[in-house]
Write an enzyme that holds these catalytic residues in place. Sequence first.
Site, mmCIF file in Angstrom:
data_model
loop_
_atom_site.group_PDB
_atom_site.id
_atom_site.type_symbol
_atom_site.label_atom_id
_atom_site.label_comp_id
_atom_site.label_asym_id
_atom_site.label_seq_id
_atom_site.Cartn_x
_atom_site.Cartn_y
_atom_site.Cartn_z
ATOM 1 N N SER A 1 40.249 88.545 9.211
ATOM 2 C CA SER A 1 38.981 87.958 9.594
ATOM 3 C C SER A 1 38.812 88.009 11.119
ATOM 4 O O SER A 1 38.731 89.089 11.697
ATOM 5 C CB SER A 1 38.886 86.525 9.043
ATOM 6 O OG SER A 1 37.562 86.059 9.091
ATOM 7 N N ASP B 1 33.312 90.830 -0.355
ATOM 8 C CA ASP B 1 33.550 89.773 0.629
ATOM 9 C C ASP B 1 32.410 88.764 0.591
ATOM 10 O O ASP B 1 31.238 89.125 0.611
ATOM 11 C CB ASP B 1 33.654 90.393 2.026
ATOM 12 C CG ASP B 1 34.259 89.450 3.050
ATOM 13 O OD1 ASP B 1 33.833 88.272 3.089
ATOM 14 O OD2 ASP B 1 35.143 89.874 3.810
ATOM 15 N N HIS C 1 36.673 87.441 0.352
ATOM 16 C CA HIS C 1 37.270 87.374 1.690
ATOM 17 C C HIS C 1 38.771 87.113 1.610
ATOM 18 O O HIS C 1 39.545 87.607 2.423
ATOM 19 C CB HIS C 1 36.586 86.276 2.507
ATOM 20 C CG HIS C 1 36.876 86.351 3.962
ATOM 21 N ND1 HIS C 1 36.563 87.440 4.733
ATOM 22 C CD2 HIS C 1 37.453 85.450 4.814
ATOM 23 C CE1 HIS C 1 36.926 87.234 5.985
ATOM 24 N NE2 HIS C 1 37.475 86.039 6.060
#
Length: 811
Positions: A668, A741, A775
Site C-alpha cells: 500500500s 482491490d 487490498h
Amino acid sequence: MKKLFFLFLLASSFANAQTSDGSYTQPPKAIADMLLAKAPPAVSVDDKGKWMVLSESNSYPSVEELAQPELKIAGMRINPANYAPSRQNFINNIYLKDLAAGKEYKISGLPSPLFAGSVSWSPDYKQFAFTQTLKDKVDLYVVDIATQKARKLNKTPLNLIGGAAYQWVDGQTLIYRSTLKPASAAPPKPLMPKGPTMQENFGKAIPRPTFQDLIKSPYDEELFAFFGTSQLIRNKGGVETKIGEPGIYNSVSVSPDKKYLLVRQLQKPFSYSVPAGGFPTLVTIRDLNGKIVKELANLPSAETAPSGNDNVQNVPRGFDWRDDMAATVYWASPLDSGLIKNKMDYHDAVYALNAPFTGEAQLLFKTKLRYRSVNWGNAQLALINEGLTGKQTTTMSRWNPTTGDIEKLQERNTTDAYTSMGFPVGENNAWGRDVLKTIDNGSKLLFNNTTGSSPKGDLPFLASFDLNTKKSEILWRSNENYFEYVVKVLDADRLTLITRKESEKEVPNFWLKDLKARIADRMLTKFDNPYPQMEGVSKEKIKYKRADGVDLTGDLYLPKGYDKNRDGKLPVFIWAYPAEYNSAADAAQVRGSEHRFTMINWGSTIYYVTQGYAVLNNAEMPIVATGKDKKPNDNFIDQLTMNAEAAVHVLDSIGVGDPNRMSVGGHSYGAFMTANLLAHTKLFRAGIARSGAYNRTLTPFGFQNEDRTYWQDPELYNKMSPFMYADSIKTPILLVHGEMDDNTGTFPIQSERMFNAIKGNGGTVKFLSLPYEAHGYRGKENILHMLNEQYQWLEKYVKHAEPKSELKKGF
C-alpha cells in the site's frame, strides 16, 4: 562452514523455479508450512474470569471460494446468495474452558460445518451468541454456558448488509435485522438498460476521495435497495416480533433503560460518489414497537462534506446514548460551519435531549478543538476528548455533568507515544453500560495502556490517574524481558487481571494476576509454537540515526545458525511503511518491542529469514515537518532517502548486511515508498511493491494524511508520484496487486499503468495480478504463488546478483 551454509541455500533456491505455463507455483516448503500453520485460538473471557470462549479459524480459503459471485455496490461487497458480506473470515471451531478447573468443554448442538462470526457475550455473561453463515442464508445461534449447548434462535434469516449483525438487549432478548425475500428474488439485470447513466453537478464543490465499489447505475441502485432493506426483529426467548416497518437500517442502538431505539435509516437518492454510510440518513428515536417518538435529524448526503483534515459536514453528527443516564441522546454540531480554518473560540458544541424527547435540546459543553468522543462516568464525572488531525494534537478534559465545570487533564501530540495514557478502565453500571471506573473514593481513574511505548521499547502498563493532582502512578508494568499487557480488569479494587504474555521465543498465552494478594500468576492457556521453522532465528530491535539526527529503529531478523564472522554479510530485505510527524522528537521515539513473538500472516516478510536473508522489518520511515509553517510531505523524497540510507548504512556497519545486495519492499503506502526509493536512489538491487498507488494525480483530493488537493499544490503531487519518474526506475521491481482491490485510492489501474510506464521506458519489471483479491490477500493459492514470486525475485536480483562492477550499463 561458510560454503556449506550458502550451498544449502543455493540448492533450495533452484528447487522452486516458476513454471512457464502461468499456473500456480509453491514457495520453499518452510515458507508454505509457516503460511498454512494453524494459529492459536482467539479468546474471550467473561466478567468474572470464570469462563473462556476459544475460537479457531480456517487459515485461508481457496481462490475458488473467492471466485464465488459477489456484488460491489455502495462501498460494500455482498454475497448475492445470502444477504451477507462476501468476504469473511469464519470461525470453524468454538469451545469453552472453565478457568478455575482448567477443564475444556465441547459445545453440543453446533452447526456442522461451522461458519461462525460475530461472537458476543450476553449482558449477564450466561450466554454468548454467534452468526452461522450458510450458502443461502444467515442464522443466529446462542450458547448456554451452564449446559454447554448451542441452539438456533431465529426463525427468519438475518440480513447482515450494512450494519451490525445483532445486539443483545438483555439476557433473553436480542434485536437483529431479517430478510424480506429470498436472495433469488433479486431483480435481474436487464439486457437493455432504461437509459444511460448520468451524474450531474450544478456549481457546487464536492471534493470526495476516490472510493471504490460505488453505485454506478440505476440497476445498482435497485440491487442496493433490495439487499439493504430489512425488517427489525426483537427476539425474546425464541419468539420473534417485528419492530416497525421495513427499511434500509444503517444502525440500531438500544437505550440504557431498554425502552427506546436510536435508529439511523438510509434514504434516497443514493449517491454515486460516496459509500452507503454517506447516503442521506434519517435519525430517529423510536419505541420498541418501532413507532417514531422523535425525529432528530434528516442528514444530507456526505457528498457535501468539505475536504481537508478536521473539516466536517455542517450538520449534527455522532448521535449516541449517554451511558450514565436512562435514556438521553447526545450529539455534536459544528460552530464553525464545519471549516476548521474559521477562527473561533469554540469549534464544536455537544447537545443532549432527555426522554420523553419532547423538550428542547440542552447544551452540554463546547470544545476548542474538534470534538471526538466522551467517556461517560456518573453525575459528577465524564471525560471529553477533542483534537485536530492536521496538527496531530489531542486533549482530554474532566467534565462535571452536574455543574458543567471543565478542567483540562492532558494535552499531547497524537504522535507522542511516550505520553499516551492508554484507555480508561470501565465497569458496568445499573443499566449494564460500560462507564468509567473510579477508585480511592472517586478521586482516581484507572488507565490501561496495551502498548506502553518507552525509550526501552513497548512496556504495557496499568496506571492510576489522580483527578486532583493530574499525576499518574504505574500500578503494574510488563517485565522488560517480555511483552505483556492487560486484556481484562476483573476486579479494579483488588487489581485482579487477565494478561497476555509473550516473548520472542514464547508463544502468547493468557495469565491470571492478583496484584494485591501477590500470589503467583496462574497460566490460563498453553498454546504451542506454530512455527518450528523460526526456532534458532535471532531477533533484535536495532537503533540508528539518519543524517539529520532523527533516531530510527527496526526489527532485525537473522537466519538460524548465522555467524557474521564465519558467514559474512547477508543479502537483505527491508520492509517499511512511511509515517508523517509534525515533531522530530516524536518521530525519534522507540516503537515496538523486540520481545514480541513473531506471528506470521500472508503479508509477512519474515518468511525470507528462513532462506538466508537478513530481514529488517518495520524499518522506520518517518516524514517530519521541518518547521511550524511546513507540512511533512514538503520534502518527502529527501527524507525518504535519508531513512533508507540510514538503514542500509547500519546493516553494513554492524557487519550483517551486504550493501551490494539490498532490497526494499512495502504494501500500500509502503509500495508507494518502494517505487519512490527505486526512482530516486541507487541503494537497492530490487524492490517489491504490493497494492500501491503510484500516480497521485489519480487521488487528487488528498491521500494518506495529506489534505492539500492537487489543484492547490500540483508540484507536490507530481514530485511525490513515482509514476512521473518511471523512466528513472531501472532497478528491478516486482509489482503485485489484487485485481479487485477495495481500498480507497489503490485501484488496480495504478499498478497496471506503472508496469506499462516502466516497461515502456526499458526498465526491469514484472506485474503480478492476483485473481479475485482485494487490498488484503486471502486466497491460499494466490498467496503461496505470491510468496514464491517474491522469493524468486529476491533470489535472482538480490542474493545471486552479479557484483556491481559487472553490471550492465543503465542497470
